[in-house]
Design a protein around this motif. Structure first.
Motif, PDB file in Angstrom:
ATOM      1  N   GLU A   1       1.372  -1.523   0.291  1.00 24.34           N
ATOM      2  CA  GLU A   1      -0.147  -0.159  -0.026  1.00 24.34           C
ATOM      3  C   GLU A   1       0.835   1.262   0.094  1.00 24.34           C
ATOM      4  O   GLU A   1       2.257   1.137   0.436  1.00 24.34           O
ATOM      5  CB  GLU A   1      -0.994   0.189   1.807  1.00 24.34           C
ATOM      6  CG  GLU A   1      -1.577  -0.699   0.878  1.00 24.34           C
ATOM      7  CD  GLU A   1      -2.997  -1.074   2.588  1.00 24.34           C
ATOM      8  OE1 GLU A   1      -4.072  -1.477   2.268  1.00 24.34           O
ATOM      9  OE2 GLU A   1      -2.289  -0.994   3.368  1.00 24.34           O
TER      10      GLU A   1
ATOM     11  N   ASN B   1      -3.157   1.193  -4.214  1.00 24.71           N
ATOM     12  CA  ASN B   1      -2.398  -0.284  -4.036  1.00 24.71           C
ATOM     13  C   ASN B   1      -1.224  -0.020  -4.978  1.00 24.71           C
ATOM     14  O   ASN B   1      -1.619   0.856  -6.088  1.00 24.71           O
ATOM     15  CB  ASN B   1      -3.288  -1.343  -4.374  1.00 24.71           C
ATOM     16  CG  ASN B   1      -4.137  -1.175  -5.166  1.00 24.71           C
ATOM     17  OD1 ASN B   1      -3.470  -0.493  -6.688  1.00 24.71           O
ATOM     18  ND2 ASN B   1      -5.645  -1.619  -5.253  1.00 24.71           N
TER      19      ASN B   1
ATOM     20  N   LEU C   1      -7.769   3.348  -2.226  1.00 26.38           N
ATOM     21  CA  LEU C   1      -7.952   2.853  -1.474  1.00 26.38           C
ATOM     22  C   LEU C   1      -8.858   4.132   0.181  1.00 26.38           C
ATOM     23  O   LEU C   1     -10.538   3.614   0.743  1.00 26.38           O
ATOM     24  CB  LEU C   1      -6.756   1.732  -0.800  1.00 26.38           C
ATOM     25  CG  LEU C   1      -6.176   0.791  -1.306  1.00 26.38           C
ATOM     26  CD1 LEU C   1      -5.304   0.687  -0.466  1.00 26.38           C
ATOM     27  CD2 LEU C   1      -7.315   0.085  -2.458  1.00 26.38           C
TER      28      LEU C   1
ATOM     29  N   VAL D   1      -4.109   6.746   0.095  1.00 20.28           N
ATOM     30  CA  VAL D   1      -3.143   5.644   0.049  1.00 20.28           C
ATOM     31  C   VAL D   1      -3.911   5.016  -1.210  1.00 20.28           C
ATOM     32  O   VAL D   1      -5.455   5.046  -1.494  1.00 20.28           O
ATOM     33  CB  VAL D   1      -3.775   4.793   1.364  1.00 20.28           C
ATOM     34  CG1 VAL D   1      -3.041   3.491   0.786  1.00 20.28           C
ATOM     35  CG2 VAL D   1      -4.039   5.290   2.754  1.00 20.28           C
TER      36      VAL D   1
END
Length: 761
Positions: free
Chosen positions: A651, A666, A672, A664
């Motif tokens: 992450e 991936n 995310l 955030v």
């Protein structure tokens, strides 16, 4: 009689001037003499490779054996026969002849008026002739044997071209057929019998060796062009140093004025003396830099002149004609290649060093005292400002601060009780130009609080109240004005403005390796500096340039914890990544054809390099060899990213300066979640992950703040500094729970943070 101005035997080697171009060209036309500003008449080349008319050189000749170039003013020795023995500028003569053959109007160069149109040309004296001069060549005995051909008669051109051989300068009737390798010059058959006997000199046929020697000349010219480029870069560097010296000069003036106002009544005379001293030093340094600049410029002019001359010769002359200048060319270029300008960075150091602490001690001890009556009116109490018993550093005239406190490894143990306001001004002038116009900070007030702390590791004992679990579970944060932050102070600071060891002009990026060494990207000094955890200088690497082992505006740094390799990103103009080992030795560089605006950089647990780019809002993931593994854009979610870290779950946590939070993603580029927000993490400058896996978001809103979250975004703790800072660049974490802060005041601060059970509202 040899022709002083033969044309090329292969007309395909150069392009003839278009019709009318000679008369319509500017004064700087290569076919016009810089002295008489007319078309060249018998163009002769001086040793400096400047070309002038033979009559012009005869007029300006000072003596029989010496002449000074009218263009570069270089004095040179003439051959025994005088200026008439100087080599001809074959390229200019060939251009003029070719233009005349194409029908361009050419004035007569044989008569004094020089206004009549030329109808023919003498092959032997190289003059363009009008009708009267042509007749004189036919009937006057002094021109007996001269070959004259009509410029407009195409039938004579091929015959003339075949007859135009390059004759020996010593034996006028002999053509140059050999090349003496011993003397490095072309020679004729007569020369081989007299001046260059076969048993002593080694010579060969020109037709066999011309190509080889011409290639050598071309290689020398290429080296000269490279040297010319290097000297231009040196000139740019020198201009940069001069500009920096001027900036330091004005900055030092401001420092002098500020110190003067601090103790105005007692420092008026000293102020004037110091300004005068600085003015003299500045003037002497400017003179020194100016002299160096002048030498470099002279060498550049020489190299440029040689290059222009031989570029023209290569384009418009035959190989044999070129070889006449080979020896002189090698001598000139070798002198240019051996020129090494002395550019000493110490010549541009200029700074005024004031000592506020010493002034404060003097004021408190000499200014006076307060006397007042006590409440019982029976005694008189005198309240005097107590002198500071702690030894204070005294600024010496050489700019070195001496102190009673011990030195460690050659560096002073820094006093963290006083944060001098002269290094914390938020308006440091135009010297730091790296800050992107899109990135913003919020300092709150510009006032600098100077705090004396008895225990540098203590924290404010203000009561803390647990925050409601409802706020944490729903990720709703209290606004910053309501949030009670834990107070923290720095226990170490180091650095100052400058270019020496332990000094910075712009500490843009900071990282920490496995040994807790502090690695700093000193951007405007084009280097990386490494310090131990106490701020003591260890070593540095890098210098300004684009070659291997050189750096150009290093912006951010990261460390491969397993190997200790140092990852460096460079901002404009290179936009690339460089890798150095833990000892500062160059490993490789890559990414210049991929990256556009690299900002934050980090390394994951598998050694992959993650770079976040501002402006283009993109994440690029490389392996250690520079291969792009993943690349994705995130402009829909980011406004201005400036820092990045990754966890073990692949992450990516990106601090977004203008969105006031951490975003955030991936590794596939899927958004995310968001951590923090406006009112809690205003204008973040960086993001870190602690050894326990907590996310630390740093910002500089009102104070230097650290806000701690869990990885899912739950608020854990919040801290703020007791002192205010100038704008901050970057942060990094140490294993002992300390945060390293790189500040715009040319210093680095090490803060220790700690967890507290809860937060107060």
């Amino acid at each position: 009689m040899a022709s002083p101005s033969p044309s090329l035997t292969d007309s395909s080697l150069f392009a003839a001037s278009p019709l009318g171009s000679i008369e319509e060209s500017s004064d700087n036309d290569i076919t016009k003499c810089n002295v008489c500003h007319d078309l060249f008449s018998l163009p002769k080349v001086l040793a400096c490779f400047h070309t002038f008319c033979l009559p012009c050189l005869e007029k300006i000749q000072d003596s029989n054996d010496k002449i000074k170039c009218p263009q570069c003013h270089q004095e040179m020795t003439l051959p025994p026969q005088g200026v008439t023995a100087l080599p001809s500028d074959y390229a200019v003569s060939n251009i003029l002849e070719s233009a005349a053959n194409e029908g361009a109007p050419i004035n007569c160069t044989g008569c004094k008026s020089k206004e009549s149109s030329a109808i023919s040309r003498c092959f032997d004296c190289a003059n363009f002739l009008c009708a009267n001069c042509e007749m004189a060549h036919q009937f006057m005995h002094c021109f007996e044997g001269h070959r004259v051909y009509n410029l407009n008669d195409p039938n004579t051109r091929e015959t003339v071209k075949q007859d135009k051989l390059v004759h020996c300068p010593r034996h006028k009737t002999e053509a140059l057929k050999f090349f003496c390798k011993t003397c490095n010059i072309p020679i004729c058959k007569e020369c081989t019998l007299l001046e260059h006997p076969k048993n002593i000199h080694d010579y060969e046929f020109l037709l066999d060796s011309a190509t080889k020697h011409l290639e050598n000349m071309k290689q020398l010219l290429e080296e000269s062009k490279l040297k010319f480029t290097e000297l231009q870069n040196a000139q740019v560097t020198l201009d940069h140093y001069t500009n920096r010296l001027q900036i330091q000069y004005h900055k030092a003036q401001n420092e002098i004025n500020e110190t003067f106002h601090f103790y105005q009544s007692m420092l008026e005379e000293r102020k004037l003396e110091t300004l005068k001293e600085m003015e003299n030093i500045y003037n002497s340094k400017v003179v020194s830099l100016g002299l160096t600049s002048q030498k470099i410029q002279e060498t550049i002019d020489k190299a440029n002149s040689i290059t222009e001359f031989f570029d023209r010769m290569l384009k418009f002359s035959t190989p044999v004609e070129m070889l006449l200048f080979k020896k002189n060319l090698e001598s000139k270029i070798q002198s240019i290649l051996s020129f090494l300008p002395d550019i000493n960075v110490q010549n541009v150091d200029l700074e005024f060093v004031s000592n506020y602490q010493a002034i404060q001690v003097g004021v408190r001890n000499t200014f006076g005292y307060i006397r007042h009556q006590s409440e019982n009116a029976t005694t008189t109490t005198t309240t005097n400002v107590q002198p500071i018993t702690k030894p204070q550093p005294i600024a010496r005239p050489n700019g070195v601060v001496n102190s009673e406190r011990p030195y460690q490894n050659g560096h002073n143990t820094f006093d963290s009780n006083i944060l001098s306001k002269r290094f914390c001004s938020s308006s440091l002038g135009p010297f730091l130009v790296d800050l992107d116009g899109y990135e913003k900070w919020s300092n709150g007030s510009n006032d600098i609080f100077q705090n004396g702390f008895s225990d540098l590791n203590s924290f404010n004992a203000d009561p803390i109240i647990d925050i409601s679990k409802k706020f944490i579970s729903t990720n709703l944060y209290p606004i910053k004005s309501q949030l009670k932050r834990q107070k923290m102070i720095y226990h170490c600071k180091f650095g100052e403005f400058g270019v020496m060891e332990g000094q910075f002009t712009e500490p843009s990026g900071v990282a920490v390796n496995a040994q807790n060494d502090i690695i700093v990207a000193d951007t405007n000094n084009h280097r990386i500096q490494i310090f131990d955890k106490e701020g003591r200088f260890k070593f540095q690497f890098g210098e300004c340039g684009k070659r291997d082992g050189q750096l150009l505006y290093p912006n951010r740094v990261a460390v491969v914890k397993t190997s200790g390799d140092i990852i460096v990103t460079e901002r404009s103009p290179t936009h690339q990544i460089q890798i150095y080992n833990q000892y500062g030795q160059f490993v490789r560089k890559f990414g210049a054809n991929v990256l556009q605006h690299p900002r934050g950089v980090t390394v994951d647990n598998k050694g992959r390099i993650i770079v976040v780019e501002c402006k283009v809002m993109r994440v690029v993931i490389f392996d250690q060899q520079g291969t792009v593994l993943i690349k994705f854009g995130c402009s829909k979610h980011l406004e201005f990213p400036n820092g990045v870290v990754v966890n073990d779950k692949q992450e990516i946590f990106i601090s977004d300066n203008r969105a006031h939070c951490v975003k955030v993603f991936n590794y596939e580029g899927v958004f995310l979640r968001q951590i923090g927000g406006e009112g809690l993490t205003n204008y973040p400058i960086g993001v870190c992950i602690s050894q326990t896996g907590e996310i630390l978001v740093a910002d500089n809103h009102n104070n230097f703040n650290i806000t701690i979250f869990s990885q899912d975004g739950a608020l854990v703790n919040a801290l703020e500094s007791k002192v205010k800072h100038a704008q901050c660049f970057d942060v990094a974490l140490m294993d002992d729970g300390s945060v390293v802060l790189a500040s715009k005041d040319y210093r680095l601060y090490v803060y220790r943070y700690m967890q507290v059970p809860g937060l107060g509202l």
